[in-house]
Design a protein around this motif. Structure first.
Motif, short mmCIF file in Angstrom:
data_model
loop_
_atom_site.label_atom_id
_atom_site.label_comp_id
_atom_site.label_asym_id
_atom_site.label_seq_id
_atom_site.Cartn_x
_atom_site.Cartn_y
_atom_site.Cartn_z
N MET A 1 0.82 -1.19 0.00
CA MET A 1 0.00 0.00 0.00
C MET A 1 0.87 1.26 0.00
N ILE A 2 1.87 1.27 0.85
CA ILE A 2 2.76 2.43 0.95
C ILE A 2 3.58 2.56 -0.34
N LEU A 3 3.99 1.45 -0.92
CA LEU A 3 4.76 1.50 -2.17
C LEU A 3 3.92 2.07 -3.31
N LYS A 4 2.64 1.72 -3.37
CA LYS A 4 1.77 2.27 -4.39
C LYS A 4 1.62 3.78 -4.23
N LEU A 5 1.43 4.22 -3.01
CA LEU A 5 1.31 5.65 -2.73
C LEU A 5 2.60 6.39 -3.08
#
Length: 76
Positions: A1-5
């Motif tokens: 999730m953080i990588l996508k953001l």
């Protein structure tokens, strides 16, 4: 999730740099070019009274002449 953001933020920053950063640099260059053209000083030809740019005038004995013809007429 953080990588996508993080990936989305990086893409947005790259889009900003590619599309908007160059436009500002072009505007700054255009403004500087306009200022250079305005700074030219105009002087009066002592022979015929025409105004001529200092860059284009012919300097002789501390006077700027508009042409070689005016320079020769004044010298006679």
């Amino acid at each position: 999730m953080i990588l996508k953001l993080l990936a989305i933020v990086v893409v947005l920053v790259l889009v900003y740099i590619v599309f908007f950063k160059k436009d500002r640099e072009g505007v700054i260059k255009k403004n500087n070019e306009k200022k250079e053209n305005i700074e030219d000083i105009m002087v009066e030809c002592p022979s015929c009274g025409t105004y001529v740019s200092k860059k284009e005038g012919i300097l002789s004995n501390g006077n700027y002449f508009c042409s070689a013809e005016c320079l020769n007429n004044k010298a006679k």
